[in-house]
Enzyme design. Structure first.
Site, PDB file in Angstrom:
ATOM      1  N   LYS A 126       0.813  -1.218   0.000  1.00 53.29           N
ATOM      2  CA  LYS A 126       0.000   0.000   0.000  1.00 53.29           C
ATOM      3  C   LYS A 126       0.846   1.266   0.000  1.00 53.29           C
ATOM      4  CE  LYS A 126      -4.427  -1.818   1.117  1.00 53.29           C
ATOM      5  NZ  LYS A 126      -5.513  -2.030   2.072  1.00 53.29           N
ATOM      6  N   ARG A 134      -3.978  -9.955   4.694  1.00 51.42           N
ATOM      7  CA  ARG A 134      -4.334  -9.951   3.262  1.00 51.42           C
ATOM      8  C   ARG A 134      -3.106  -9.469   2.495  1.00 51.42           C
ATOM      9  NH1 ARG A 134      -6.044  -6.473  -0.593  1.00 51.42           N
ATOM     10  NH2 ARG A 134      -7.576  -7.201  -2.090  1.00 51.42           N
TER      11      ARG A 134
HETATM   12  C1  7PJ Z   1      -8.237  -4.319   1.287  1.00 50.20           C
HETATM   13  C2  7PJ Z   1      -9.298  -5.069   0.775  1.00 50.20           C
HETATM   14  C3  7PJ Z   1      -8.001  -4.325   2.694  1.00 50.20           C
HETATM   15  C4  7PJ Z   1      -9.862  -5.832   2.882  1.00 50.20           C
HETATM   16  C5  7PJ Z   1      -8.302  -4.025  -0.834  1.00 50.20           C
HETATM   17  C6  7PJ Z   1      -5.233  -2.992  -2.198  1.00 50.20           C
HETATM   18  C7  7PJ Z   1      -6.556  -2.350  -2.285  1.00 50.20           C
HETATM   19  N1  7PJ Z   1     -10.103  -5.821   1.557  1.00 50.20           N
HETATM   20  N2  7PJ Z   1      -9.333  -4.866  -0.554  1.00 50.20           N
HETATM   21  N3  7PJ Z   1      -8.846  -5.100   3.435  1.00 50.20           N
HETATM   22  N4  7PJ Z   1      -7.620  -3.682   0.256  1.00 50.20           N
HETATM   23  N5  7PJ Z   1     -10.635  -6.549   3.684  1.00 50.20           N
HETATM   24  O1  7PJ Z   1      -5.091  -4.207  -2.060  1.00 50.20           O
HETATM   25  O2  7PJ Z   1      -4.236  -2.211  -2.285  1.00 50.20           O
HETATM   26  O3  7PJ Z   1      -7.119  -3.667   3.257  1.00 50.20           O
HETATM   27  S1  7PJ Z   1      -7.965  -3.457  -2.454  1.00 50.20           S
END
Ligand code: 7PJ
Length: 258
Positions: A203, A237
């Site tokens: 990020k 994640r």
């Molecule tokens: C997240 C997500 C996160 C959850 C994305 C990226 C953006 N779902 N979907 N938590 N981020 N639960 O991966 O940079 O932080 S998309």
């Protein structure tokens, strides 16, 4: 949790065979590397991303999900749309990952009508506008209060607490300073009494700290993963499963829990 985005090449909407094949082979790799959950997304929610129609999102996600079911790994579907949730659950998804915490009309019902797990995430604003000067008086208190309310709404709708995980939503309507403040105080989110999911991988906060573009943020992402584990996160994640598994192994050995 390993991230698989079904992304279009420059001539397609992400629903073509080649886009799907790329997503399936990426998911296979993450599964082999030891991901416990595959998070499948058909809508980009990066700041300022172009919108994807419901039909297009379905065309991206459902055929890939049907193929991934053959791997015998739980599949999470990253979506905000109740119609996509229903179709994904009918096609065998084990979890719904909603960056707006089931706020869409019909979303609570779509999840309550199944036995799937659900991730409720905090976001301030919408993906189009969320990074335009986000402000909080007390970011940790506000995000925690939002998630407490989201868990209460979900349980009131018939989604048992044991099916719920909560996520502070790093980067979703938050500056680097806000993200770091949440990470410092991540342990406080345990008062929600549901497992905490943290998504920090690649990020922009890491870019801000290190000065590196997204494809050079592995080391920063691993440092963030360790900090999230120390703060009590139960699900990470991530894009880089193999490397993150090593971080988890080191952390567990340190905690004497290997
Ligand atoms: C997240 C997500 C996160 C959850 C994305 C990226 C953006 N779902 N979907 N938590 N981020 N639960 O991966 O940079 O932080 S998309």
């Amino acid at each position: 949790m390993g991230v698989v985005n079904i992304t279009p090449d420059s001539f397609s909407d992400g629903g073509r065979f080649l886009d799907r094949e790329a997503a399936v082979s990426h998911a296979r790799r993450l599964a082999e590397e030891g991901a416990d959950i595959i998070d499948l997304g058909g809508e980009s929610t990066r700041p300022g991303a172009a919108p994807v129609s419901e039909q297009e999102e379905l065309n991206r996600v459902i055929p890939v999900l049907q193929t991934l079911n053959l791997f015998d790994k739980p599949i999470s579907v990253d979506t905000r749309r109740p119609a996509v949730m229903r179709a994904a659950l009918a096609a065998g998804a084990s979890m719904i990952n909603d960056i707006q915490a089931l706020a869409a009309p019909g979303a609570l019902e779509a999840v309550a009508g199944s036995d799937c797990a659900v991730c409720l995430m905090h976001m301030k604003g919408t993906p189009a506008t969320m990074q335009q000067e986000p402000r909080y008086d007390d970011v940790v208190a506000e995000v925690k209060a939002f998630l407490k309310e989201a868990v209460a709404r979900a349980t009131a709708a018939g989604i048992e607490r044991a099916r719920i995980v909560a996520d502070p939503g790093f980067g979703f309507g938050k500056t680097a300073g806000h993200n770091l403040e949440i990470l410092r105080k991540l342990a406080e989110f345990q008062s929600l009494e549901v497992p905490i999911l943290a998504g920090l991988s690649r990020k922009s906060t890491i870019g801000k700290i290190t000065g590196r573009p997204a494809d050079e943020r592995l080391a920063g992402s691993l440092a963030m993963a360790l900090l999230a584990l120390q703060g009590g996160a139960k699900i990470l994640r991530v894009h880089d499963v193999k490397e993150t598994k090593d971080v988890i192994a080191v952390w567990r050995a340190f905690e004497n829990d290997a």
